[in-house]
Motif scaffolding. Structure first.
Motif, PDB file in Angstrom:
ATOM      1  N   ILE A 144       0.744  -1.365   0.023  1.00 53.16           N
ATOM      2  CA  ILE A 144       0.009   0.033  -0.069  1.00 53.16           C
ATOM      3  C   ILE A 144       0.836   1.279   0.083  1.00 53.16           C
ATOM      4  N   SER A 145       0.649   1.961  -0.908  1.00 51.68           N
ATOM      5  CA  SER A 145       1.512   3.239  -1.284  1.00 51.68           C
ATOM      6  C   SER A 145       0.468   4.361  -0.799  1.00 51.68           C
ATOM      7  N   PHE A 146       0.928   5.215   0.108  1.00 56.52           N
ATOM      8  CA  PHE A 146       0.177   6.351   0.430  1.00 56.52           C
ATOM      9  C   PHE A 146       0.732   7.737  -0.119  1.00 56.52           C
ATOM     10  N   ILE A 147       0.085   8.277  -1.058  1.00 60.45           N
ATOM     11  CA  ILE A 147       0.698   9.446  -1.863  1.00 60.45           C
ATOM     12  C   ILE A 147       0.104  10.578  -1.581  1.00 60.45           C
ATOM     13  N   GLY A 148       0.459  11.771  -1.047  1.00 59.86           N
ATOM     14  CA  GLY A 148      -0.220  12.904  -0.646  1.00 59.86           C
ATOM     15  C   GLY A 148      -0.639  13.641  -2.177  1.00 59.86           C
ATOM     16  N   GLY A 165      -4.999  15.699   1.157  1.00 54.25           N
ATOM     17  CA  GLY A 165      -5.285  14.289   1.724  1.00 54.25           C
ATOM     18  C   GLY A 165      -4.269  13.312   0.800  1.00 54.25           C
ATOM     19  N   LEU A 166      -4.681  12.356   0.770  1.00 52.49           N
ATOM     20  CA  LEU A 166      -3.685  11.318   0.055  1.00 52.49           C
ATOM     21  C   LEU A 166      -4.225  10.359  -0.881  1.00 52.49           C
ATOM     22  N   SER A 167      -3.876   9.842  -1.742  1.00 49.92           N
ATOM     23  CA  SER A 167      -4.243   8.617  -2.541  1.00 49.92           C
ATOM     24  C   SER A 167      -3.735   7.366  -2.185  1.00 49.92           C
ATOM     25  N   MET A 168      -4.333   6.144  -2.135  1.00 48.13           N
ATOM     26  CA  MET A 168      -3.664   5.108  -1.700  1.00 48.13           C
ATOM     27  C   MET A 168      -3.821   4.056  -3.059  1.00 48.13           C
ATOM     28  N   LEU A 169      -2.567   3.702  -3.247  1.00 46.14           N
ATOM     29  CA  LEU A 169      -2.399   2.705  -4.379  1.00 46.14           C
ATOM     30  C   LEU A 169      -1.861   1.131  -3.792  1.00 46.14           C
ATOM     31  N   VAL A 170      -2.223   0.326  -4.528  1.00 42.57           N
ATOM     32  CA  VAL A 170      -2.138  -1.118  -3.703  1.00 42.57           C
ATOM     33  C   VAL A 170      -1.355  -1.811  -4.647  1.00 42.57           C
ATOM     34  N   GLY A 171      -0.648  -2.984  -4.370  1.00 44.53           N
ATOM     35  CA  GLY A 171      -0.116  -4.223  -4.987  1.00 44.53           C
ATOM     36  C   GLY A 171       1.497  -3.946  -5.441  1.00 44.53           C
ATOM     37  N   ALA A 172       2.037  -2.819  -5.356  1.00 42.70           N
ATOM     38  CA  ALA A 172       3.273  -2.585  -5.896  1.00 42.70           C
ATOM     39  C   ALA A 172       4.398  -3.891  -5.454  1.00 42.70           C
ATOM     40  N   LYS A 173       5.181  -4.243  -5.903  1.00 39.67           N
ATOM     41  CA  LYS A 173       6.219  -5.284  -5.636  1.00 39.67           C
ATOM     42  C   LYS A 173       7.258  -5.584  -6.775  1.00 39.67           C
ATOM     43  N   ALA A 174       8.047  -6.218  -6.332  1.00 41.50           N
ATOM     44  CA  ALA A 174       9.362  -6.624  -7.290  1.00 41.50           C
ATOM     45  C   ALA A 174       8.931  -7.929  -7.952  1.00 41.50           C
ATOM     46  N   MET A 209       3.722  -1.981 -10.130  1.00 41.56           N
ATOM     47  CA  MET A 209       3.533  -0.526  -9.518  1.00 41.56           C
ATOM     48  C   MET A 209       2.184  -0.703  -8.845  1.00 41.56           C
ATOM     49  N   GLY A 210       2.161   0.318  -7.865  1.00 42.95           N
ATOM     50  CA  GLY A 210       1.020   0.397  -7.039  1.00 42.95           C
ATOM     51  C   GLY A 210      -0.320   0.879  -8.059  1.00 42.95           C
ATOM     52  N   SER A 211      -1.760   0.116  -8.085  1.00 39.75           N
ATOM     53  CA  SER A 211      -2.704   0.552  -8.757  1.00 39.75           C
ATOM     54  C   SER A 211      -3.586   1.464  -7.934  1.00 39.75           C
ATOM     55  N   LEU A 212      -4.186   2.580  -8.525  1.00 37.52           N
ATOM     56  CA  LEU A 212      -4.791   3.408  -7.701  1.00 37.52           C
ATOM     57  C   LEU A 212      -6.406   2.735  -7.397  1.00 37.52           C
ATOM     58  N   LEU A 213      -6.458   2.651  -5.825  1.00 41.65           N
ATOM     59  CA  LEU A 213      -7.642   2.123  -5.326  1.00 41.65           C
ATOM     60  C   LEU A 213      -8.555   3.299  -4.591  1.00 41.65           C
ATOM     61  N   VAL A 214      -7.745   4.163  -3.750  1.00 37.77           N
ATOM     62  CA  VAL A 214      -8.513   5.260  -3.202  1.00 37.77           C
ATOM     63  C   VAL A 214      -8.017   6.433  -3.760  1.00 37.77           C
ATOM     64  N   PRO A 215      -8.702   7.099  -4.705  1.00 41.42           N
ATOM     65  CA  PRO A 215      -8.144   8.406  -5.287  1.00 41.42           C
ATOM     66  C   PRO A 215      -7.979   9.444  -4.194  1.00 41.42           C
ATOM     67  N   PHE A 216      -8.798   9.737  -3.336  1.00 37.77           N
ATOM     68  CA  PHE A 216      -8.497  10.670  -2.276  1.00 37.77           C
ATOM     69  C   PHE A 216      -9.248  10.190  -1.100  1.00 37.77           C
ATOM     70  N   ILE A 217      -8.168  10.559   0.215  1.00 34.02           N
ATOM     71  CA  ILE A 217      -9.039  10.260   1.524  1.00 34.02           C
ATOM     72  C   ILE A 217      -8.011  11.295   2.469  1.00 34.02           C
ATOM     73  N   GLU A 274      -6.014  12.983   8.362  1.00 33.00           N
ATOM     74  CA  GLU A 274      -6.140  13.535   9.643  1.00 33.00           C
ATOM     75  C   GLU A 274      -6.045  12.525  10.773  1.00 33.00           C
ATOM     76  N   ALA A 275      -5.198  12.585  11.793  1.00 33.57           N
ATOM     77  CA  ALA A 275      -5.196  11.834  12.863  1.00 33.57           C
ATOM     78  C   ALA A 275      -6.614  11.527  13.500  1.00 33.57           C
ATOM     79  N   PRO A 276      -7.372  10.694  14.047  1.00 36.08           N
ATOM     80  CA  PRO A 276      -6.514   9.396  14.085  1.00 36.08           C
ATOM     81  C   PRO A 276      -6.758   8.393  12.955  1.00 36.08           C
ATOM     82  N   TYR A 277      -6.881   9.113  11.673  1.00 36.29           N
ATOM     83  CA  TYR A 277      -6.781   8.272  10.659  1.00 36.29           C
ATOM     84  C   TYR A 277      -7.887   6.839  10.603  1.00 36.29           C
TER      85      TYR A 277
END
Ligand code: SRM
Ligand code: SRM
Ligand code: SRM
Ligand code: SRM
Ligand code: SF4
Ligand code: SF4
Ligand code: SF4
Ligand code: SF4
Ligand code: SF4
Ligand code: SF4
Ligand code: SF4
Ligand code: SF4
Lengths: 437, 382, 437, 382
Positions: free
Chosen positions: C234-238, C324-333, C341-349, C352-355
């Motif tokens: 899971i990649s968290f990208i602002g 916020g951030l986007s969540m991309l999933v599945g990246a691996k060697a 590479m990570g595929s976009l799952l959550v475009p925007f979320i 803010e704590a507590p997340y």
């Protein structure tokens, strides 16, 4: 009045676009009247029954044709598609309704006397309904009975010097774009190459010996007017090696607005004055064009011959003079493995009669495919299954970067034993001397 | 009707048999101007939608008048075309790769006369027999297939969907207002006879129910192993089935959740029909192209997963197509094909501008390549 | 003089780049001298033997480490990688040479007193050789013996309030970019989210319950300085939703040449005067920028937040404020199925704590993967195997066009029975009434 | 050396056990300027290669001096780094995601003193201890892995290939002359610990011989089913083998032509080692990126299928890398990453400009997606 009520089909008679329903009704009438006193060899009301069964499909939302039956002419494995109605009592006129594929002339050029001969034959021995043309390119005679198949074939060959086209696991009827006959962009003689190969491979066309169907299509240039790259196992696309010929005065005429861009193809809307920078130079996919003062420059070494600039300024720019064609392989519709477009195998090959080089490539591909291909496996699927490398080996073509859009991104290279010094056999105990367990 | 022999003798099929002669040679049918100037054409011009002139190095001018038509043609209609060709073109004509008719003339004034003549020709039903157009940046004839007229696997009709669509797009057949070529194609099942997989707009007949199994006849009518091998998703397995009368027969079973309704099993086995009034219908695909102009050829993408068969005029389908055409026409740049436009603005915008709903069906889930169609970047538009 | 001759390694001491060989030699000396009088708990000459075995690998062209052994600390399934030398007699000092992964602090910020404590511990109980840092992000203690593992863990936790990182089929040590701590582009607090989730999921990190490894990485913006999109399940990208903030005066300063483009990143070459059209506007991937006289305009609705313009003019352009951030999933060697590479799952979320929202997504993904994933199947491979749709169902996320780069081009749609009116069961005999065989 | 207990009691492992406490909290180690201005940074500037200043809304300035280093570090070296940090930075420093050291200072003049100091620090062998650089459009430190220093599956060494390469690229570590970031990564086997699959230039250790089979021990040391399942190409099957002494044991057989040497079987089974002096070596990949700047992230492409291991300095490999770097630097536009450049000029040109030979190994033949890397257009350059 009509034999069958067709309330749904009738609604397809209105509207400006030519109505196939109206045409079928007119044909039904012509047959009923039979002013030519033709001795119809299949039921006179065949077209009425065709309208009837079609109406029934419109009502049910399902076809009423049975699964194709195996019929044909003696000695041929193709050219006829058997078809029977699943409601023969209701529609006896189309109880048998086979199609015959008649190999169309190159470029689909016709003289009316010949067309009329075909019409006479088809009125006499068939439904009089055709497709001009089928998707592969044939003239399609739509609907006759089993006994008529041989008769029609006999008359075609004896009276009209005309053969059937392909179907089944054969070479299919090759097709070409209009090309040099009427197009300034043609880089080779599509009609001659199409005809030569069709004649050369008559046996492959008529007698199934392949794992599956195989198609040739011939495009004179990268505009691909016969869509070869999308739907032929081998796609022949004209191209050139040298420079685009530029007539600088004509370039100025386009810039000055005396000449309409793209030969007037955009006349339906006011797109504003022609802007060579915006419309040509900036759209060149390789950015290999620029203006030097009033002269248009092209760095031909970087040009990928996409045709755009030539299409926009046909009077200023002309294809090069050192011409030939590219061969792309494996295009097909989605069944089974997913659709493929042709993949570049031969970047450039000369296209002068007798085309021996081209035949060599074709035959080396066939040898491989017939050796390795599974039943109902198209060439493209075989290439996918065994890898592009196997195709290169089979055709004796050296790998070049032009073969790929990009090099592999997985490093999973299958090295062959003879490529690796020392080979694959090793002595574990020797190894263990240096590496304890 | 008495049987009249062609001379063929069933008892001696090979008696003076003629075979392997191929088609008539192309140059038999070339108009003189073509024969003379072949390979020496200099340039062309589209004088008006449907009317082309090609100018040769010799200065000769060849005029072409292109007419649309249903490629499902009767001999009556063909004979009428011949009459016209004889009147204006010394009997020369051709057909295009998109099933249009082209009258080939050697002088401009003949063109005007021909145009007037064609304008007047209509079927009793009121439709034009030979509308002029189909050139340049317009919408040409629809390449299509058999449908309910002749095939055994269609999920919809071909001629009807095409007629309904061309009626809606008719003005653009006779106009050049599109940003670029817009090619519409139609195929009545997944076999895709035609090039629908690479068309600007593709109408595709699609089944949505797994094959029915005619157990009682299956083993008699089909090669069971071939049917099993035909399935791309390995959904079919052999199975013994007990019939109503208690008799057990060899047949097959289908894992329904693995079936994607390609009909390939039916191609191999008549006892596995898929056709269904509610199940069958239309898939719309867009953004394909085959020319290598500017961008490489592209596959069409599925943008509407399903539209029911609405005989006889498929209004939902034609409305949707019209909406896509208008959005493209309004949004694309000059020379930009539909697929190039969609890629430039991004598919998320495409759905917005065409007012199409995006559903999970449109996400690729067929084999490994599916991954490459998902979005591996943080770049997207809200 | 050195315990082992290292003629090959010695050649890696020359040249300007810091030489790991020189550093190891210096360490060997320090241990030999032992001025700090440390009571080394593993052989004093461990580094000499490490140099020796490495030299042997340089001679043989093969590693001399045995296949990893299973060692660890009580109650944990990860944090230690067992390693034994395959020439223990020759190199007793490294006969055992296990690594310990120590969970690095967020942003890899350190204060020297803490670093010195780690050094003391590692000199005392290990080789004194480390990786600062491992590729996942841990501080890697390179080389100690089995008996020392528990001792080191005990001291880490009791004296230094420091835990181990991950290995095995666990959550791996999460890592973050420097982010808000020192970067104006950060769209959320990478360190806080990284720390919060690391603490929240300590159990998943230390006790293997997953089909395979699982990685989190946190990038504050699309520049991806911790490469999350390439190497985290899971990649968290602002990112941001509103508009790029523009300071028009600063824009002019760039145009006027008072400010160096890209903060001076291109100072090594004379690229000529800054050209905002060429360097920014024309390179914008969405063409959503233009100049209106002296004001720079951005059509933010069309912006895909690629960061280019902001990177080039950091003093004129700033990220939006609705962040916020986007969540991309599945990246691996690449192992096994090929890299992802990570595929976009959550475009925007929101971030803010507590997340809590973020945790919900994570846990729904884990539930699905733990349910469906095969042994050693990474999340990306599971998504590929079952399809992106299954992931959407599992996470309860609605399909949106943002999920794809392009819609499917194969029409092979797997309709579910409940989606099709009438369902799948039909009566063949009913059908045959209308369609004879 | 006497064993000294930490207090841990093997007989009562859970006695006052502390676990699950995680890492130290980030803010314990923030320099005061960071703690104060976190989230309020306005902009940054690169004053010279390796030296950054970040300016906060408050007006505060935070200076960063970035130094390269082998990430394989001794405590002696770390202590020296601590000495420096205490002298100039009140003991504050950080490491970057590419294993560079960053000294964080609160005033400009401290920077100059620090730079002078660092310049003087060299190892006895003569190499710099802490060279300053790695910023902007230069070549930063190489992300890499264990290699022969610690791993069991490497096909080459990591630290050595990295040292040899960085020596060749050293000037560009201290310079900003590249068109854009150029990131080099190294992984010593296909497991690719690191992000080599998306690097501008990737050095990859690769095996070329199928696993040896230690039949006598295989069944004892491995879960045979796991080894079989591990193979992505299904090249492994169970088999009974007769040993020299006539005894038959359970073991496996490998279809060699199906093996692509990924080593995944060895990961699962120690009795299937692949390492071989002649078989092992280097694969070079180029054109990857992970940032979303301008273009989406890209995978690296294989451009050199194999370079032998040439210890200790891998000259063929470093020469090739240097050639690629120079061709890129000469050909690419400002801001253009290596992969973007290669795609713009076309890969056929890339091979020409980098003087690399194209071989059949570089054509993808792994599974269905391979098709999408071939060329489905008539567009190409001669
Ligand atoms: C008549 C025609 C459609 C038309 O209305 O024009 C046609 C009709 C049929 N095609 Fe086709 N194909 C026709 C051109 C094509 C094309 C287009 C082309 O050739 O350029 C394609 C796509 C290109 C390609 O070859 O991939 C095409 C791809 C298929 C396929 C899928 C083959 C594949 O490998 O993907 C099948 C299925 C099969 O072969 O079993 C198929 C099968 C069929 C069958 C024989 C039905 C069947 O399952 O056996 C159809 C007989 C219909 C009938 O009863 O008349 N037809 N078929 C076209 C031939 C007329 C002609 O000779 O000119
Ligand atoms: C007559 C025909 C060839 C034939 O052998 O029958 C033909 C004829 C010409 N094509 Fe075509 N094309 C013909 C089918 C095609 C096809 C195939 C298809 O549509 O199935 C294509 C590929 C379309 C695609 O990419 O999906 C095709 C893509 C082009 C292009 C590239 C257009 C583009 O923007 O991509 C050009 C260049 C241009 O239009 O300037 C072109 C240009 C031309 C020119 C101008 C060539 C010339 O100098 O004579 C001809 C007249 C253009 C016109 O109609 O405005 N022709 N042309 C075909 C007419 C079909 C029809 O009745 O509408
Ligand atoms: C130490 C480290 C390399 C380094 O020198 O930095 C490392 C070392 C090993 N990795 Fe890794 N991996 C390390 C980061 C990575 C990364 C990078 C990352 O995490 O960002 C990757 C690629 C990203 C990913 O996870 O896909 C990575 C992908 C692998 C793989 C392939 C996994 C896959 O699904 O593709 C394996 C093979 C396996 O898991 O069996 C692997 C396996 C291994 C093993 C355990 C060897 C094995 O086959 O069991 C290595 C132990 C070496 C040793 O003896 O020390 N390592 N490994 C890194 C962990 C240090 C740390 O905790 O900070
Ligand atoms: C310190 C570090 C983050 C960290 O947490 O440690 C960092 C820090 C910065 N990065 Fe980065 N990046 C860092 C690794 C990365 C990585 C990851 C990697 O290389 O493994 C990437 C992705 C590279 C790739 O795409 O392959 C990365 C892609 C960028 C980019 C996009 C560059 C591009 O052209 O694609 C920018 C924007 C820019 O340079 O203007 C950027 C910009 C920056 C800025 C300017 C952000 C800021 O305003 O402070 C920082 C200083 C830039 C500089 O070094 O010139 N940073 N940056 C990392 C330093 C690594 C090193 O020691 O060299
Ligand atoms: S493919 Fe080229 S040569 Fe053939 S008709 Fe079209 S434009 Fe002319
Ligand atoms: S043919 Fe295409 S690539 Fe070549 S110069 Fe013209 S536009 Fe550019
Ligand atoms: S597309 Fe399908 S249904 Fe239509 S003609 Fe071809 S095979 Fe028959
Ligand atoms: S329709 Fe296609 S997928 Fe379904 S069972 Fe038949 S062959 Fe298989
Ligand atoms: S990823 Fe973005 S926020 Fe994080 S350090 Fe890099 S540029 Fe800054
Ligand atoms: S961030 Fe990227 S997409 Fe958005 S405006 Fe700037 S350059 Fe264009
Ligand atoms: S890349 Fe391979 S050899 Fe190198 S550390 Fe990772 S697993 Fe070991
Ligand atoms: S190395 Fe990889 S491909 Fe070869 S046998 Fe082992 S697992 Fe299979």
């Amino acid at each position: 009045m009509a034999k069958h009520e067709t309330p749904l089909l009738d609604q397809l008679e209105s509207g400006p676009w030519p109505s196939f329903v109206s045409d079928m009704k007119q044909q039904a009438e012509v047959r009923a009247k039979n002013e030519a006193n033709t001795e119809f060899q299949i039921p006179t009301d065949v077209v009425e029954d065709l309208l009837g069964v079609l109406e029934l499909s419109y009502k049910h939302g399902r076809t009423h044709w049975k699964h194709g039956g195996i019929v044909g002419v003696f000695g041929y494995g193709g050219g006829v598609i058997g078809r029977y109605c699943d409601q023969p009592e209701q529609f006896p006129g189309v109880a048998h309704f086979h199609t015959m594929r008649v190999n169309q002339p190159g470029g689909k050029f016709y003289k009316t006397d010949y067309l009329r001969e075909l019409c006479d034959l088809w009125d006499f021995r068939g439904s009089g309904i055709t497709n001009m043309h089928g998707s592969t390119g044939d003239i399609v005679f739509l609907g006759t009975t089993t006994p008529q198949l041989e008769e029609i074939f006999y008359e075609l060959t004896h009276k009209y010097n005309q053969d059937l086209g392909g179907s089944g696991s054969n070479l299919r009827t090759p097709a070409d774009c209009v090309g040099q006959a009427r197009c300034e962009y043609a880089c080779y003689d599509t009609q001659d190459l199409c005809y030569t190969l069709t004649q050369e491979y008559q046996d492959e066309l008529h007698r199934p010996a392949f794992p599956y169907k195989f198609k040739f299509k011939f495009d004179g240039c990268p505009n691909c007017c016969v869509a070869s790259i999308a739907r032929s196992d081998i796609s022949f696309i004209g191209t050139w090696k040298d420079n685009i010929r530029i007539d600088q005065e004509a370039v100025q005429a386009y810039i000055g607005g005396e000449l309409a861009p793209n030969a007037g193809a955009h006349s339906g809307r006011d797109w504003g004055a022609f802007d060579i920078q915006k419309e040509v130079i900036d759209l060149c996919p390789t950015n290999c064009m620029w203006m030097e003062g009033n002269t248009l420059k092209i760095d031909d070494k970087e040009c990928t011959r996409c045709m755009h600039c030539i299409n926009v300024m046909p009077r200023a720019l002309r294809i090069g003079e050192d011409r030939g064609l590219s061969m792309l392989v494996g295009a097909k519709a989605p069944i089974l493995d997913g659709a493929q477009m042709g993949s570049l195998l031969v970047p450039f090959i000369s296209a002068e009669a007798p085309y021996d080089e081209i035949k060599e490539v074709i035959e080396s591909i066939w040898d491989w495919w017939m050796e390795e291909g599974k039943n109902r496996e198209r060439l493209g699927e075989l290439i996918k299954r065994q890898g592009f490398q196997r195709l290169l080996e089979a055709t004796g073509i050296k790998a070049v970067p032009q073969h790929v859009q990009e090099p592999r991104h997985n490093p999973y290279i299958f090295w062959k034993e003879d490529e690796v010094p020392g080979g694959f056999t090793r002595d574990i105990n020797e190894f263990r001397k240096h590496h304890l367990r | 009707m008495a049987f009249i022999s062609s001379g063929y003798d069933p008892n001696e099929p090979m008696k003076d048999r003629i075979s392997d002669i191929g088609p008539r040679k192309y140059d038999e049918f070339y108009p003189p101007l073509v024969a003379k100037n072949k390979g020496k054409w200099l340039y062309h011009e589209i004088l008006q939608p449907g009317v082309l002139v090609h100018v040769a190095e010799s200065g000769d001018e060849l005029f072409t008048v292109r007419c649309g038509g249903a490629r499902l043609m009767s001999t009556a209609h063909i004979r009428e075309i011949c009459d016209i060709a004889e009147k204006y073109c010394d009997g020369y004509l051709r057909f295009t790769t998109r099933n249009n008719v082209e009258f080939l003339l050697d002088s401009k004034d003949k063109v005007d006369a021909l145009l007037k003549d064609l304008e007047g020709r209509k079927f009793d039903g009121g439709s034009y027999k030979l509308p002029v157009g189909g050139t340049g940046s317009g919408i040409s004839n629809i390449v299509h297939t058999q449908g309910w007229i002749h095939c055994h696997t269609p999920a919809t009709d071909a001629s009807g969907t095409v007629k309904a669509t061309m009626d809606v797009l008719f003005d653009d057949f006779k106009n050049h207002r599109m940003p670029a070529h817009l090619r519409v194609s139609m195929a009545c099942c997944l076999n895709m006879c035609g090039a629908v997989h690479c068309s600007d707009i593709a109408i595709l007949g699609y089944h949505r129910k797994p094959p029915m199994l005619d157990h009682e006849y299956l083993d008699k009518m089909c090669e069971i192993p071939l049917a099993i091998a035909a399935c791309p998703t390995a959904a079919i397995r052999p199975s013994k089935v007990e019939l109503a009368d208690g008799k057990t027969v060899n047949s097959v079973a289908v894992k329904e959740e693995r079936c994607m309704f390609c009909g390939n099993c039916y191609t191999m086995c008549p006892s596995m029909p898929l056709a269904d009034a509610e199940g069958d219908g239309i898939v719309l695909m867009v953004g394909g192209k085959v020319s290598n102009r500017i961008s490489a050829p592209k596959f069409s993408k599925v943008v509407v997963a399903f539209i029911p068969n609405e005989m006889p005029r498929w209004p939902t389908m034609t409305d949707t197509i019209k909406r896509i055409v208008e959005a493209y026409s309004a949004g694309a740049n000059k020379y930009e094909r539909l697929g190039e436009w969609a890629e430039r603005i991004g598919w998320e915008r495409f759905f917005e501008k065409c007012e199409l709903e995006f559903t999970h069906h449109l996400i690729d889930d067929f084999r490994d390549p599916a991954y490459y169609t998902w979005r591996q970047t943080s770049q997207f538009k809200f």
